[in-house]
Motif scaffolding. Structure first.
Motif, PDB file in Angstrom:
ATOM      1  N   ASN A 347       0.844  -1.197   0.000  1.00  0.00           N
ATOM      2  CA  ASN A 347       0.000   0.000   0.000  1.00  0.00           C
ATOM      3  C   ASN A 347       0.878   1.246   0.000  1.00  0.00           C
ATOM      4  O   ASN A 347       1.806   1.369   0.808  1.00  0.00           O
ATOM      5  CB  ASN A 347      -0.912   0.017   1.234  1.00  0.00           C
ATOM      6  CG  ASN A 347      -2.031  -1.008   1.139  1.00  0.00           C
ATOM      7  OD1 ASN A 347      -2.403  -1.422   0.045  1.00  0.00           O
ATOM      8  ND2 ASN A 347      -2.574  -1.410   2.270  1.00  0.00           N
ATOM      9  N   GLY A 348       0.565   2.156  -0.908  1.00  0.00           N
ATOM     10  CA  GLY A 348       1.352   3.385  -1.021  1.00  0.00           C
ATOM     11  C   GLY A 348       2.328   3.352  -2.176  1.00  0.00           C
ATOM     12  O   GLY A 348       2.833   4.421  -2.592  1.00  0.00           O
ATOM     13  N   ASP A 349       2.662   2.172  -2.685  1.00  0.00           N
ATOM     14  CA  ASP A 349       3.512   2.097  -3.878  1.00  0.00           C
ATOM     15  C   ASP A 349       2.847   2.848  -5.022  1.00  0.00           C
ATOM     16  O   ASP A 349       1.629   2.788  -5.207  1.00  0.00           O
ATOM     17  CB  ASP A 349       3.737   0.633  -4.293  1.00  0.00           C
ATOM     18  CG  ASP A 349       4.795  -0.049  -3.436  1.00  0.00           C
ATOM     19  OD1 ASP A 349       5.481   0.652  -2.681  1.00  0.00           O
ATOM     20  OD2 ASP A 349       4.899  -1.289  -3.522  1.00  0.00           O
ATOM     21  N   ARG A 350       3.680   3.560  -5.786  1.00  0.00           N
ATOM     22  CA  ARG A 350       3.149   4.307  -6.926  1.00  0.00           C
ATOM     23  C   ARG A 350       3.438   3.520  -8.203  1.00  0.00           C
ATOM     24  O   ARG A 350       4.594   3.381  -8.601  1.00  0.00           O
ATOM     25  CB  ARG A 350       3.754   5.710  -6.980  1.00  0.00           C
ATOM     26  CG  ARG A 350       3.190   6.629  -5.901  1.00  0.00           C
ATOM     27  CD  ARG A 350       3.893   7.950  -5.842  1.00  0.00           C
ATOM     28  NE  ARG A 350       5.288   7.805  -5.400  1.00  0.00           N
ATOM     29  CZ  ARG A 350       6.105   8.814  -5.199  1.00  0.00           C
ATOM     30  NH1 ARG A 350       5.684  10.042  -5.398  1.00  0.00           N
ATOM     31  NH2 ARG A 350       7.338   8.595  -4.800  1.00  0.00           N
ATOM     32  N   ILE A 351       2.379   3.030  -8.788  1.00  0.00           N
ATOM     33  CA  ILE A 351       2.483   2.185  -9.965  1.00  0.00           C
ATOM     34  C   ILE A 351       2.068   2.971 -11.201  1.00  0.00           C
ATOM     35  O   ILE A 351       1.196   3.857 -11.133  1.00  0.00           O
ATOM     36  CB  ILE A 351       1.593   0.921  -9.801  1.00  0.00           C
ATOM     37  CG1 ILE A 351       1.784  -0.026 -10.985  1.00  0.00           C
ATOM     38  CG2 ILE A 351       0.146   1.282  -9.614  1.00  0.00           C
ATOM     39  CD1 ILE A 351       1.042  -1.347 -10.821  1.00  0.00           C
ATOM     40  N   LEU A 352       2.695   2.673 -12.324  1.00  0.00           N
ATOM     41  CA  LEU A 352       2.329   3.349 -13.570  1.00  0.00           C
ATOM     42  C   LEU A 352       0.895   2.978 -13.950  1.00  0.00           C
ATOM     43  O   LEU A 352       0.445   1.844 -13.754  1.00  0.00           O
ATOM     44  CB  LEU A 352       3.279   2.944 -14.698  1.00  0.00           C
ATOM     45  CG  LEU A 352       4.753   3.300 -14.554  1.00  0.00           C
ATOM     46  CD1 LEU A 352       5.493   2.945 -15.844  1.00  0.00           C
ATOM     47  CD2 LEU A 352       4.940   4.773 -14.241  1.00  0.00           C
ATOM     48  N   THR A 353       0.196   3.936 -14.518  1.00  0.00           N
ATOM     49  CA  THR A 353      -1.168   3.663 -14.990  1.00  0.00           C
ATOM     50  C   THR A 353      -1.222   3.536 -16.507  1.00  0.00           C
ATOM     51  O   THR A 353      -2.229   3.082 -17.052  1.00  0.00           O
ATOM     52  CB  THR A 353      -2.117   4.790 -14.552  1.00  0.00           C
ATOM     53  OG1 THR A 353      -1.637   6.044 -15.066  1.00  0.00           O
ATOM     54  CG2 THR A 353      -2.211   4.860 -13.043  1.00  0.00           C
ATOM     55  N   LYS A 354      -0.125   3.936 -17.177  1.00  0.00           N
ATOM     56  CA  LYS A 354      -0.041   3.817 -18.631  1.00  0.00           C
ATOM     57  C   LYS A 354       1.332   3.263 -18.990  1.00  0.00           C
ATOM     58  O   LYS A 354       2.328   3.613 -18.344  1.00  0.00           O
ATOM     59  CB  LYS A 354      -0.253   5.169 -19.313  1.00  0.00           C
ATOM     60  CG  LYS A 354      -1.654   5.731 -19.170  1.00  0.00           C
ATOM     61  CD  LYS A 354      -1.792   7.053 -19.925  1.00  0.00           C
ATOM     62  CE  LYS A 354      -3.199   7.627 -19.781  1.00  0.00           C
ATOM     63  NZ  LYS A 354      -3.343   8.904 -20.526  1.00  0.00           N
ATOM     64  N   PRO A 355       1.415   2.428 -20.015  1.00  0.00           N
ATOM     65  CA  PRO A 355       2.730   1.898 -20.418  1.00  0.00           C
ATOM     66  C   PRO A 355       3.661   3.025 -20.859  1.00  0.00           C
ATOM     67  O   PRO A 355       3.235   3.999 -21.481  1.00  0.00           O
ATOM     68  CB  PRO A 355       2.383   0.963 -21.586  1.00  0.00           C
ATOM     69  CG  PRO A 355       0.926   0.667 -21.463  1.00  0.00           C
ATOM     70  CD  PRO A 355       0.309   1.872 -20.830  1.00  0.00           C
ATOM     71  N   LEU A 356       4.949   2.886 -20.552  1.00  0.00           N
ATOM     72  CA  LEU A 356       5.948   3.876 -20.923  1.00  0.00           C
ATOM     73  C   LEU A 356       6.915   3.256 -21.930  1.00  0.00           C
ATOM     74  O   LEU A 356       7.707   2.368 -21.577  1.00  0.00           O
ATOM     75  CB  LEU A 356       6.710   4.353 -19.688  1.00  0.00           C
ATOM     76  CG  LEU A 356       7.792   5.410 -19.923  1.00  0.00           C
ATOM     77  CD1 LEU A 356       7.175   6.696 -20.466  1.00  0.00           C
ATOM     78  CD2 LEU A 356       8.553   5.689 -18.633  1.00  0.00           C
ATOM     79  N   PRO A 357       6.867   3.686 -23.190  1.00  0.00           N
ATOM     80  CA  PRO A 357       7.782   3.129 -24.202  1.00  0.00           C
ATOM     81  C   PRO A 357       9.242   3.400 -23.821  1.00  0.00           C
ATOM     82  O   PRO A 357       9.601   4.502 -23.405  1.00  0.00           O
ATOM     83  CB  PRO A 357       7.402   3.878 -25.489  1.00  0.00           C
ATOM     84  CG  PRO A 357       6.001   4.358 -25.254  1.00  0.00           C
ATOM     85  CD  PRO A 357       5.919   4.659 -23.783  1.00  0.00           C
ATOM     86  N   GLY A 358      10.092   2.384 -23.970  1.00  0.00           N
ATOM     87  CA  GLY A 358      11.517   2.539 -23.689  1.00  0.00           C
ATOM     88  C   GLY A 358      11.868   2.565 -22.225  1.00  0.00           C
ATOM     89  O   GLY A 358      12.993   2.938 -21.860  1.00  0.00           O
ATOM     90  N   ALA A 359      10.957   2.193 -21.360  1.00  0.00           N
ATOM     91  CA  ALA A 359      11.227   2.218 -19.916  1.00  0.00           C
ATOM     92  C   ALA A 359      12.271   1.174 -19.545  1.00  0.00           C
ATOM     93  O   ALA A 359      12.371   0.116 -20.164  1.00  0.00           O
ATOM     94  CB  ALA A 359       9.928   1.981 -19.155  1.00  0.00           C
ATOM     95  N   PHE A 360      13.075   1.491 -18.505  1.00  0.00           N
ATOM     96  CA  PHE A 360      14.070   0.543 -18.006  1.00  0.00           C
ATOM     97  C   PHE A 360      14.272   0.794 -16.525  1.00  0.00           C
ATOM     98  O   PHE A 360      13.942   1.868 -15.993  1.00  0.00           O
ATOM     99  CB  PHE A 360      15.404   0.664 -18.762  1.00  0.00           C
ATOM    100  CG  PHE A 360      16.012   2.036 -18.734  1.00  0.00           C
ATOM    101  CD1 PHE A 360      16.872   2.414 -17.707  1.00  0.00           C
ATOM    102  CD2 PHE A 360      15.711   2.967 -19.731  1.00  0.00           C
ATOM    103  CE1 PHE A 360      17.429   3.682 -17.670  1.00  0.00           C
ATOM    104  CE2 PHE A 360      16.269   4.234 -19.698  1.00  0.00           C
ATOM    105  CZ  PHE A 360      17.124   4.599 -18.662  1.00  0.00           C
ATOM    106  N   ASP A 361      14.785  -0.201 -15.862  1.00  0.00           N
ATOM    107  CA  ASP A 361      14.999  -0.113 -14.425  1.00  0.00           C
ATOM    108  C   ASP A 361      16.058   0.946 -14.122  1.00  0.00           C
ATOM    109  O   ASP A 361      17.163   0.916 -14.679  1.00  0.00           O
ATOM    110  CB  ASP A 361      15.448  -1.480 -13.893  1.00  0.00           C
ATOM    111  CG  ASP A 361      15.389  -1.536 -12.381  1.00  0.00           C
ATOM    112  OD1 ASP A 361      14.771  -0.648 -11.771  1.00  0.00           O
ATOM    113  OD2 ASP A 361      15.961  -2.483 -11.798  1.00  0.00           O
ATOM    114  N   GLY A 362      15.707   1.912 -13.251  1.00  0.00           N
ATOM    115  CA  GLY A 362      16.621   2.996 -12.893  1.00  0.00           C
ATOM    116  C   GLY A 362      16.415   4.257 -13.710  1.00  0.00           C
ATOM    117  O   GLY A 362      17.131   5.245 -13.524  1.00  0.00           O
ATOM    118  N   MET A 363      15.491   4.265 -14.611  1.00  0.00           N
ATOM    119  CA  MET A 363      15.225   5.415 -15.465  1.00  0.00           C
ATOM    120  C   MET A 363      14.679   6.576 -14.629  1.00  0.00           C
ATOM    121  O   MET A 363      13.863   6.385 -13.726  1.00  0.00           O
ATOM    122  CB  MET A 363      14.210   5.018 -16.544  1.00  0.00           C
ATOM    123  CG  MET A 363      13.856   6.119 -17.511  1.00  0.00           C
ATOM    124  SD  MET A 363      12.674   5.490 -18.757  1.00  0.00           S
ATOM    125  CE  MET A 363      12.474   6.952 -19.759  1.00  0.00           C
TER     126      MET A 363
END
Length: 371
Positions: A347-363
């Motif tokens: 609870n409280g985690d902020r999750i994306l609501t729309k896909p992000l093209p080119g996303a990567f861990d640490g971006m």
């Protein structure tokens, strides 16, 4: 002097070539482009784990629960009736659907009735002499004998002697011959077993009807069933009596039904099990295509998100420290047509609501705070 002049000219040419080369090099040099660091904007929502109902969606076509194929058990010419024997004609329970000409058969039936009447009449004098106590009941039976009505049941035998005497005179045989003909005679009229509508008709008045010929189809329009196929892994969750929400293809109308039967056999090829949903509504028609949502179970501490947000079906992106995109492992519980129920987020985690093209861990990203 000549050598001196040539030497000076050579030196001047060399110096001029050097200056010209440097000039051309300086002229062709372009300033390095300066790139601005771009930070993408993302849309997020805070995770709130709740109890999520697992909805099993399935499609199917409606079938009338009460439906019969009309066949003829006798032969004859189809007679005109009060209502036209055509698709769309409505009939009430017990109303005559169609009639087959029975004049010849009726004459045969009356002949057998007359034969039975004569046999009983012929034994009355013997009964009066040998079975005085039984005479009255046989006399009353004969007096109530009506050629225009169904033959009544024979009087009850009070002794074996009386039974042997009556049977020996052929009265039992004659009686059952009449009852057999009466049953056959009743089949010249086909009556509606329930209120409904005729959906198919293959004969018209004047048609010669043969034994075993299919004449039409008759359905009850008040109640329908819809068979649906559900994944076998949810077989233990399907219970008779469960409420089901159904909608048409355009999502403009909704209906409520309930599970009335669950097949005990799993299809080996598709690994699905059939459930049957019963529903009633005046708008429903046989063959109508509906989509059903069955509540199979509920998952606690879960959240429902779009399937597009999953990464390799095992992780999702969350935003940490207001700007760092982080890949977090999750546990998918149930995959729907468009959404998926997942567990493993806090609870409280902020999750994306729309896909992000080119996303990567640490971006590095920027959160859009516009509501």
């Amino acid at each position: 002097m000549r050598k001196i002049i040539l030497s000076v000219l050579g030196i001047l040419i060399i110096v001029g070539a050097i200056f010209l080369g440097e000039y051309l090099i300086d002229k062709n040099q372009r300033p390095r482009p300066k790139f601005k660091k771009s930070i993408k904007t993302v849309f997020v929502k805070e995770v709130k784990n709740t109890e999520i109902p697992i909805l099993l969606t399935a499609n199917g076509s409606l079938v009338a629960k009460n439906k019969i194929d009309i066949f003829s058990e006798v032969q004859g010419v189809l007679k005109p009736s009060k209502k036209a024997f055509k698709p769309g004609t409505k009939y009430g329970k017990g109303e005559i659907l169609l009639s087959v000409n029975s004049d010849e058969f009726y004459a045969s039936l009356q002949s057998q009735k007359s034969n039975l009447y004569n046999l009983i009449t012929s034994i009355l004098p013997d009964i009066r002499l040998d079975y005085k106590s039984e005479f009255k009941k046989w006399e009353s039976y004969l007096q109530s004998f009506d050629m225009q009505k169904a033959v009544e049941k024979l009087p009850k035998f009070n002794s074996d002697k009386e039974k042997y005497f009556i049977s020996g005179r052929g009265i039992l045989t004659a009686y059952y011959n009449v009852k057999n003909l009466e049953v056959r005679f009743s089949k010249h009229q086909i009556k509606a077993p329930f209120s409904g509508v005729l959906t198919e008709a293959f004969v018209t008045p004047g048609t010669l009807v043969r034994v075993g010929q299919r004449l039409g189809e008759f359905i009850d329009t008040s109640v329908y069933e819809m068979p649906v196929s559900i994944n076998a892994k949810f077989a233990d969750l399907l219970k008779v009596g469960n409420t089901v929400k159904l909608t048409n293809l355009g999502k403009t109308k909704s209906y409520t039904g309930k599970v009335v039967r669950v097949n005990g056999k799993i299809d080996q090829i598709s690994q699905t099990i059939n459930a049957f949903i019963q529903l009633k509504h005046s708008d429903l028609k046989e063959g109508m295509f509906l989509e059903a949502s069955l509540v199979a179970k509920s998952e606690k501490n879960a959240i429902e998100v779009s399937r597009k947000l999953l990464v390799d079906n095992k992780a999702v992106y969350v935003v940490k420290k207001d700007s760092i995109l982080t890949l977090k492992d999750i546990n998918p519980v149930y995959f729907g047509a468009k959404n998926v129920v997942i567990k493993g987020l806090i609870n409280g985690d902020r999750i994306l609501t729309k896909p992000l093209p080119g996303a990567f861990d640490g971006m590095v990203v920027k959160i859009n705070k516009t509501k």
